[in-house]
Design a protein around this motif. Structure first.
Motif, PDB file in Angstrom:
ATOM      1  N   VAL A 302     -52.168  25.029 -10.215  1.00 26.88           N
ATOM      2  CA  VAL A 302     -53.143  26.091 -10.504  1.00 26.88           C
ATOM      3  C   VAL A 302     -53.426  26.075 -11.995  1.00 26.88           C
ATOM      4  O   VAL A 302     -52.504  25.963 -12.806  1.00 26.88           O
ATOM      5  N   HIS A 303     -54.671  26.145 -12.371  1.00 24.78           N
ATOM      6  CA  HIS A 303     -55.021  26.162 -13.784  1.00 24.78           C
ATOM      7  C   HIS A 303     -56.372  26.834 -13.965  1.00 24.78           C
ATOM      8  O   HIS A 303     -57.092  27.065 -12.991  1.00 24.78           O
ATOM      9  N   GLY A 304     -56.696  27.130 -15.213  1.00 23.64           N
ATOM     10  CA  GLY A 304     -57.995  27.729 -15.510  1.00 23.64           C
ATOM     11  C   GLY A 304     -58.651  26.990 -16.650  1.00 23.64           C
ATOM     12  O   GLY A 304     -59.244  25.935 -16.480  1.00 23.64           O
ATOM     13  N   CYS A 305     -58.438  27.505 -17.870  1.00 25.24           N
ATOM     14  CA  CYS A 305     -59.194  27.038 -19.041  1.00 25.24           C
ATOM     15  C   CYS A 305     -58.847  25.630 -19.509  1.00 25.24           C
ATOM     16  O   CYS A 305     -59.626  24.984 -20.159  1.00 25.24           O
ATOM     17  N   ARG A 306     -57.669  25.154 -19.218  1.00 22.77           N
ATOM     18  CA  ARG A 306     -57.146  23.858 -19.711  1.00 22.77           C
ATOM     19  C   ARG A 306     -57.049  23.826 -21.227  1.00 22.77           C
ATOM     20  O   ARG A 306     -57.039  22.750 -21.820  1.00 22.77           O
ATOM     21  N   ARG A 307     -56.990  24.950 -21.874  1.00 21.15           N
ATOM     22  CA  ARG A 307     -56.969  24.969 -23.333  1.00 21.15           C
ATOM     23  C   ARG A 307     -55.900  25.897 -23.890  1.00 21.15           C
ATOM     24  O   ARG A 307     -55.953  26.303 -25.028  1.00 21.15           O
ATOM     25  N   GLY A 308     -54.990  26.329 -23.049  1.00 17.32           N
ATOM     26  CA  GLY A 308     -53.894  27.159 -23.551  1.00 17.32           C
ATOM     27  C   GLY A 308     -54.236  28.614 -23.731  1.00 17.32           C
ATOM     28  O   GLY A 308     -53.493  29.344 -24.382  1.00 17.32           O
ATOM     29  N   ILE A 309     -55.337  29.079 -23.133  1.00 17.00           N
ATOM     30  CA  ILE A 309     -55.741  30.467 -23.370  1.00 17.00           C
ATOM     31  C   ILE A 309     -55.388  31.375 -22.193  1.00 17.00           C
ATOM     32  O   ILE A 309     -54.772  32.405 -22.356  1.00 17.00           O
ATOM     33  N   CYS A 310     -55.793  30.953 -20.978  1.00 17.37           N
ATOM     34  CA  CYS A 310     -55.737  31.895 -19.851  1.00 17.37           C
ATOM     35  C   CYS A 310     -54.333  32.069 -19.277  1.00 17.37           C
ATOM     36  O   CYS A 310     -54.078  33.027 -18.563  1.00 17.37           O
ATOM     37  N   LYS A 311     -53.438  31.150 -19.549  1.00 21.94           N
ATOM     38  CA  LYS A 311     -52.041  31.193 -19.076  1.00 21.94           C
ATOM     39  C   LYS A 311     -51.902  30.971 -17.567  1.00 21.94           C
ATOM     40  O   LYS A 311     -50.835  31.138 -17.012  1.00 21.94           O
ATOM     41  N   THR A 312     -53.011  30.625 -16.895  1.00 22.27           N
ATOM     42  CA  THR A 312     -52.940  30.418 -15.442  1.00 22.27           C
ATOM     43  C   THR A 312     -51.986  29.293 -15.078  1.00 22.27           C
ATOM     44  O   THR A 312     -51.380  29.301 -14.012  1.00 22.27           O
ATOM     45  N   CYS A 313     -51.846  28.303 -15.949  1.00 22.30           N
ATOM     46  CA  CYS A 313     -51.036  27.125 -15.633  1.00 22.30           C
ATOM     47  C   CYS A 313     -49.564  27.313 -16.007  1.00 22.30           C
ATOM     48  O   CYS A 313     -48.813  26.341 -15.996  1.00 22.30           O
ATOM     49  N   ILE A 338     -43.464  27.423 -19.670  1.00 18.10           N
ATOM     50  CA  ILE A 338     -44.346  26.590 -20.484  1.00 18.10           C
ATOM     51  C   ILE A 338     -45.749  26.603 -19.871  1.00 18.10           C
ATOM     52  O   ILE A 338     -45.921  26.982 -18.709  1.00 18.10           O
ATOM     53  N   GLN A 339     -46.729  26.161 -20.648  1.00 23.05           N
ATOM     54  CA  GLN A 339     -48.087  26.013 -20.121  1.00 23.05           C
ATOM     55  C   GLN A 339     -48.354  24.520 -19.922  1.00 23.05           C
ATOM     56  O   GLN A 339     -48.267  23.735 -20.871  1.00 23.05           O
ATOM     57  N   LEU A 340     -48.664  24.163 -18.681  1.00 24.38           N
ATOM     58  CA  LEU A 340     -48.821  22.741 -18.358  1.00 24.38           C
ATOM     59  C   LEU A 340     -49.973  22.096 -19.116  1.00 24.38           C
ATOM     60  O   LEU A 340     -49.916  20.916 -19.449  1.00 24.38           O
ATOM     61  N   CYS A 341     -51.022  22.868 -19.423  1.00 22.11           N
ATOM     62  CA  CYS A 341     -52.230  22.252 -19.988  1.00 22.11           C
ATOM     63  C   CYS A 341     -52.080  21.905 -21.463  1.00 22.11           C
ATOM     64  O   CYS A 341     -52.924  21.179 -21.992  1.00 22.11           O
ATOM     65  N   VAL A 342     -51.073  22.412 -22.130  1.00 22.39           N
ATOM     66  CA  VAL A 342     -50.913  22.098 -23.555  1.00 22.39           C
ATOM     67  C   VAL A 342     -49.528  21.533 -23.860  1.00 22.39           C
ATOM     68  O   VAL A 342     -49.158  21.386 -25.022  1.00 22.39           O
TER      69      VAL A 342
HETATM   70  S1  FES Z   1     -55.066  26.390 -17.865  1.00 23.15           S
HETATM   71 FE1  FES Z   1     -55.442  28.095 -19.174  1.00 23.15          FE
HETATM   72  S2  FES Z   1     -53.617  28.156 -20.351  1.00 23.15           S
HETATM   73 FE2  FES Z   1     -53.395  26.368 -19.176  1.00 23.15          FE
END
Ligand code: FES
Length: 353
Positions: A302-313, A338-342
């Motif tokens: 599960v993910h959202g922004c892929r930039r470390g903002i939304c915390k979905t990941c 941890i956040q997977l996207c960053v």
């Molecule tokens: S997908 Fe948004 S913080 Fe990782």
């Protein structure tokens, strides 16, 4: 019984369940929450072709922002939550109303959901984040934007326009034609209040793309100005290369709308990522984010922004060390979130996937 033990008593567990409390609160008012920033849509405005502005009133959990920052907007789309990051396109003011100006993509699932939003709808937001800010310019500023890259610039300009010592600002904005010029009315208002503000549009349909020659003709003193850059990747790439070529990269700040795929060095180390039950889940290389590596390995976290903002990941790491590319810090080697996207591995890992 000590007061803290009293509240942790199993009999009171329902009272400590924030999910249950959130559902209860949202039954009364859809923006109420103990943990989530939720916002009501006050109005939507069609700005120009395929571009809409959402005016949002967030709940009290929103902590504010600095002009130039972005946040993640989350909406349910076909039963699945989808997130994307958008710059705040209006400077903060006493009303607390936020504006997001969004270029809708014809084939975007989230875009279609945004296009259907009506006054009164409620959306989820992340806190604002990002380092694309320039609150107190100490010398001249050059704003280079293209398309919807203008949105964070407008928030900054509105903020500077309110200050007593307005900086010397030159803006070069590139778009297809006049009809495609996002937030043009805001710029007109700004120029009216701030006649020294210099705006140089480049209409690509009539004039061709902005290139190095025209950039230097429009901003001959570019080397003396702090430069803020935002727009499509190809526009940003050549300008970043141009600044590099002039040895001026340090005075260039950039905001990327799309998450960039990480470049992995050919000699980057390989690590194994294990799931909580000890089975090998996927292979990840140093420099590659765990989100990219998991997707390459056939998983779909599960993910959202892929930039470390939304915390979905956000994911629980049970063991191993990661490097956070956003904060440039190393994790501990034990149990933590941890956040997977960053996050990129620097050892084998055990994750609760
Ligand atoms: S997908 Fe948004 S913080 Fe990782």
């Amino acid at each position: 019984m000590a007061p803290s033990l009293f509240w942790r008593s199993p009999w009171l567990k329902p009272l400590n369940d924030t999910t249950a409390w959130n559902s209860l609160l949202q039954g009364v008012n859809a923006t109420w929450s103990l943990t989530e920033v939720r916002a009501r849509v006050l109005r939507t405005v069609q700005e120009c072709r395929d571009v809409v502005s959402l005016y949002l009133k967030p709940n009290r959990l929103f902590k504010g922002f600095t002009p130039g920052q972005h946040l993640a907007l989350t909406l349910p789309c076909n039963g699945v939550l989808q997130s994307r990051s958008f710059s705040l396109s209006q400077a903060p003011d006493a009303s607390g109303v936020l504006r997001l100006t969004i270029k809708l993509k014809a084939d975007g699932v989230l875009s279609q959901a945004i296009a259907k939003l009506k006054r009164g709808a409620v959306v989820r937001l992340s806190q604002a984040g990002g380092a694309f800010t320039h609150a107190r310019p100490e010398r001249g500023v050059l704003l280079l934007s293209a398309g919807s890259g203008i949105t964070p610039m407008i928030a900054m300009l509105q903020d500077w326009a309110k200050s007593e010592s307005r900086p010397d600002v030159l803006m070069i904005h590139s778009c297809r034609d006049e009809a495609d010029w996002i937030l043009r009315e805001d710029l007109r208002t700004l120029v009216h209040q701030w006649p020294q503000l210099k705006i140089r549009p480049v209409f690509t349909a009539a004039d061709g793309r902005l290139d190095a020659e025209r950039l230097q003709a429009l901003a001959p003193d570019f080397a003396l100005r702090d430069t803020l850059l935002c727009g499509p990747e190809d526009f940003m790439d050549w300008i970043a290369a141009f600044y590099r070529g002039h040895g001026l990269s340090r005075q260039l700040k950039q905001e990327h709308f799309q998450a960039r795929r990480t470049e992995i060095r050919p000699d980057a180390a390989h690590y194994q990522v294990y799931s909580a039950d000890g089975r090998a889940a996927f292979d990840a290389r140093n420099g590659q984010t765990l989100l990219e590596a998991a997707e390459a390995g056939g998983l779909n976290p599960v993910h959202g922004c892929r930039r470390g903002i939304c915390k979905t990941c956000t994911c629980r790491k049970l063991g191993g060390t990661v490097h956070n590319q956003l904060t440039d810090t190393l994790s501990g080697s034990g149990d933590e979130w941890i956040q997977l996207c960053v996050s990129t591995p620097v050892s084998d890992l055990h994750l609760e996937l």
